[in-house]
Motif scaffolding. Structure first.
Motif, short mmCIF file in Angstrom:
data_model
loop_
_atom_site.label_atom_id
_atom_site.label_comp_id
_atom_site.label_asym_id
_atom_site.label_seq_id
_atom_site.Cartn_x
_atom_site.Cartn_y
_atom_site.Cartn_z
N THR A 150 0.85 -1.20 0.00
CA THR A 150 0.00 0.00 0.00
C THR A 150 0.88 1.24 0.00
O THR A 150 1.72 1.41 0.89
N ASP A 206 1.28 5.44 -0.10
CA ASP A 206 0.69 6.76 0.17
C ASP A 206 1.26 7.77 -0.81
O ASP A 206 2.48 7.85 -1.00
N VAL A 210 1.40 11.92 -1.93
CA VAL A 210 1.19 13.29 -1.42
C VAL A 210 1.86 14.28 -2.38
O VAL A 210 2.97 14.02 -2.87
N SER A 218 -5.35 9.17 -2.48
CA SER A 218 -4.05 9.31 -1.82
C SER A 218 -3.43 7.97 -1.41
O SER A 218 -2.25 7.93 -1.05
N GLN A 219 -4.17 6.85 -1.41
CA GLN A 219 -3.60 5.53 -1.09
C GLN A 219 -3.87 4.59 -2.25
O GLN A 219 -5.00 4.43 -2.71
N THR A 229 5.17 6.87 -0.59
CA THR A 229 5.74 6.20 0.59
C THR A 229 4.99 4.89 0.84
O THR A 229 3.75 4.86 0.83
N ALA A 230 5.79 3.84 1.11
CA ALA A 230 5.23 2.55 1.54
C ALA A 230 6.21 1.94 2.53
O ALA A 230 7.34 1.56 2.17
N THR A 290 10.51 5.12 0.10
CA THR A 290 10.04 6.45 -0.35
C THR A 290 10.60 6.72 -1.74
O THR A 290 11.79 6.51 -2.00
#
Length: 784
Positions: free
Chosen positions: A68, A70, A72, A82-83, A112-113, A117
């Motif tokens: 998963t 993220d 931004v 956003s996910q 990011t996961a 990053t």
């Protein structure tokens, strides 16, 4: 021993289990879970300001385990979701929005996961579109994002459009041009004269019935009977009016009566109530100063040719040519309420003088050239034509010397074409060498026709009769000449009619086949004007099928000759001429007042010389203005007068300016009035015009003992000065024009130049030859 060995194996097993990493997903043994973006940069390209564009970024799983991520970023970039879940060994998608402004921008997308990053650069260019306005009615203009320019394309044929000329209607696009049907302006009323103006559309004017020789009769038009004479209202003045005796109308007859007390002996004016008889005297209330309808600062000094118009008025606009102390010169246009329409600077900042104005343009005199400026919008320069005419002379040559023309030598046809008499002088500009009559087109200033070269030249006067042609008076040799344009004649096959000048020139055609509206066309000199082979004649020449040839009307403007030259203008002398006259010419109802010397019928022959010897004064006629009543029955002219009878010359302070009226039947003297405001003070005459009800309006001033000047508006009727009103303050008058119910004046007060307008208590006459240049627009043309 067995127990010690068991504990050793247990220790080995714990070490093995603690050292084994079976992936980030505790449910997947022996698998790793991570990702990477498929692109390092997402470029949104060029995007219109205020719009959003979506782009997608692919994320790739680097192991067999799902992950998963993220996402931004910062404005003007936005992440839709956003996910993002990326399946093991699969891909996922990040959707990003760019909201464009008007500048290039950069941003960063952070992914990011867990402990992984990644960063992706975001770029986009916001583009503010140009305001794309099509240059033509049948063109579409759109902004091209990639080039940053406006791109035009023609609308599809048949699309509705609005023709540029208001003399066309029901416009449809054809090959990128708006083509309309000729507008019919005929209202089926014989008491109106119907025409069409490209700027105004249908224009209607009341038929001007012939003026009666009986002052107690007036011509009126009846829809069924046409023009006929009827009685004027009883007690209307038909001659001099005083409280001793008054000439008034009763039942259509002029009678002399002794007025009773209370009889109106003087009409009201904008500055004074009417006067009434009391005990044989005309008693009037005190007069005040005129109050201006508006006063607008000019911003500079008005300029004019000597004897030429300082102001012109046409179609609700007042024009002045103005020069500032250090700001150059410009053409100023004001509404009749005093609002500035535009101030159009002349290209070189030099001096220009006004000549004439119409809805086709404002014609001014530049050094050795004529220019025309648009009467609306910003007053842009429409065309400039050198008076040398080096490329368009009829005989292939141009006279040597300095070319010139000016006031009185320029006239406009009904359609706005410019007729000008040009004289070439020596280098000093004093010795006239050769002259020539030239016709220029209204829309491009291109030479359409030229008269023959003539020896000599100088001040001359032109006057146009819309139904016949033009008249030229050349005082130095006393010649009165006429140039005619022929009416169209129907073709033998019932199709095209051909018309032209009296001299042999190229074709000038009109469709009178009966299958549609008549639209005359003429060919312009392509070399001189740069236009195509044919262009439509102004819609004033248009009529509907079934009209007779006579209804089509005259066609001013010839066509090119077959060899590409310019058509010829022929000048036909009218009788013996009028030798010894001044530079003046007036025209009304079939009669000419020539050189302040004689009345002449428009088809030739002298009716009678003006009787300047009547009375006890010695008079020196002024060249202009000369005025002609609408019916052509009365002429008015001004002269300098002196009471000396012994032959000794008069000094300026002794000279008076008088208005004399003459009968056009035989030229005999009718009346004389001193037009200066004060009988005791010297003064200057500035302008005169015919007003309604047989009245002449005069603007003159008086020189006060302290050196200042006061200006007055005066009303003169039947040989009497019936009233006068003072303009406020002490002023210096540059010039004026009567238009409608106003007198427009350019004057200086307390060192500042103003344009002011004053009511005249009625209307300026629009028929006959109402003032110095025949019309407020200076269009030296007889108004029927």
């Amino acid at each position: 021993m067995f127990r010690a060995r068991a504990r050793w194996w247990l220790l080995v097993l714990l070490v093995l289990v603690g050292g084994c990493r079976c992936g980030d997903d505790p449910n997947v043994g022996g698998a790793s879970a991570s990702f990477r973006p498929q692109q390092e940069v997402v470029d949104f390209g060029r995007v219109l300001e205020g719009t959003q564009v979506r782009r997608s970024l692919t994320l790739v799983a680097t192991g067999r385990a799902g992950v998963t991520v993220d996402a931004v970023t910062d404005a003007p970039f936005f992440v839709v979701v956003s996910q993002i879940v990326v399946g093991g060994s699969g891909t996922g998608t990040v959707d990003i929005l760019f909201s464009a402004g008007s500048t290039p921008v950069e941003g960063e997308l952070v992914l990011t996961a867990g402990r992984t990053t990644a960063k992706v650069r975001l770029t986009g260019v916001g583009v503010r579109p140009l305001p794309c306005v099509p240059t033509g009615e049948c063109l579409d203009s759109r902004f091209d994002l990639e080039s940053g320019q406006c791109i035009e394309s023609p609308l599809s044929d048949g699309a509705s459009c609005i023709p540029s000329s208001r003399c066309q209607e029901n416009g449809r696009c054809q090959a990128g041009a708006c083509v309309g049907q000729p507008r019919t302006c005929n209202d089926d009323n014989p008491c109106t004269e119907d025409s069409c103006s490209p700027a105004l559309g249908c224009v209607r004017a009341e038929v001007a019935c012939p003026s009666s020789s009986n002052p107690c009769k007036v011509g009126v038009c009846d829809r069924n009977e046409g023009c006929q004479e009827v009685d004027v209202a009883d007690f209307s003045p038909c001659g001099a009016v005083s409280c001793k005796a008054a000439q008034v109308c009763f039942s259509g007859t002029c009678r002399t009566v002794k007025p009773p007390d209370g009889f109106v002996c003087a009409p009201a004016t904008p500055c004074q109530d009417e006067g009434k008889c009391s005990a044989g005297e005309c008693m009037r209330p005190d007069a005040g100063d005129l109050k201006p309808d508006f006063s607008a600062e000019l911003g500079g000094a008005p300029v004019a040719e000597d004897g030429g118009p300082v102001l012109l008025a046409d179609d609700g606009t007042v024009y002045a040519s103005v020069c500032g102390e250090d700001g150059g010169c410009w053409l100023a246009a004001y509404t009749e309420s005093g609002l500035l329409r535009y101030a159009s600077p002349y290209e070189d900042g030099g001096v220009r003088t006004l000549l004439a104005a119409s809805d086709a343009g404002v014609v001014v005199l530049a050094p050795e050239a004529l220019e025309a400026y648009a009467p609306r919008g910003v007053g842009e320069l429409r065309w400039r034509t050198s008076l040398a005419f080096s490329d368009a002379a009829l005989d292939g040559g141009t006279p040597e010397g300095v070319p010139g023309t000016g006031t009185g030598r320029v006239a406009l046809t009904k359609e706005g074409d410019v007729l000008t008499y040009v004289t070439w002088s020596g280098d000093a500009g004093t010795e006239p060498l050769r002259s020539r009559l030239v016709l220029l087109s209204a829309d491009a200033g291109a030479p359409l026709a030229m008269g023959p070269e003539e020896d000599g030249g100088g001040a001359a006067r032109l006057a146009v009769d819309d139904t016949r042609g033009a008249y030229l008076y050349t005082p130095w040799d006393g010649r009165l000449a006429f140039t005619s344009w022929a009416l169209p004649e129907p073709g033998t096959d019932g199709g095209t009619a051909v018309a032209g000048f009296a001299s042999p020139v190229g074709p000038y055609s009109a469709d009178v086949s009966g299958s549609g509206p008549v639209l005359a066309t003429r060919q312009a000199d392509a070399h001189a004007s740069g236009f195509g082979a044919a262009r439509p004649v102004r819609p004033a020449f248009a009529t509907w099928a079934g009209a007779s040839t006579a209804e089509v009307g005259p066609m001013f403007g010839p066509a090119v000759l077959e060899d590409g030259g310019v058509a010829a203008l022929s000048l036909e002398p009218l009788g013996p001429g009028v030798p010894g006259g001044a530079s003046s010419l007036a025209l009304a109802s079939g009669r000419l007042l020539v050189g302040t010397q004689a009345f002449v019928e428009t088809d030739g022959g002298v009716l009678g010389a003006l009787d300047w010897d009547a009375g006890t004064r010695t008079l020196s006629p002024l060249a202009e203005p000369v005025l002609m009543s609408p019916g052509g029955t009365t002429g008015h002219a001004l002269a300098l007068a002196c009471d000396h009878t012994d032959g000794t010359p008069c000094v300026d302070a002794e000279l008076r300016t008088v208005l004399r009226s003459f009968s056009s039947d035989d030229g005999h003297f009718l009346s004389e009035v001193d037009v200066l405001p004060s009988p005791l003070l010297p003064g200057t005459f500035h302008e005169a015009a015919l007003l309604e009800q047989n009245t002449v309006g005069v603007l003159a001033d008086a020189a006060l003992p302290n050196g200042q000047r006061q200006a007055w508006l005066e009303w003169i009727a039947f040989g009497n000065k019936v009233n006068q009103c003072a303009l406020p303050g002490r002023v210096e008058v540059a010039g004026a024009v009567f238009a409608g119910n106003l007198l427009h004046v350019a004057l200086r007060r307390d060192g500042v130049w103003w344009l002011e307008a004053y009511p005249i208590g009625g209307r300026a006459e629009s028929r006959g030859w109402p003032q110095r240049n025949a019309s407020p627009g200076g269009t030296r043309r007889a108004v029927p």
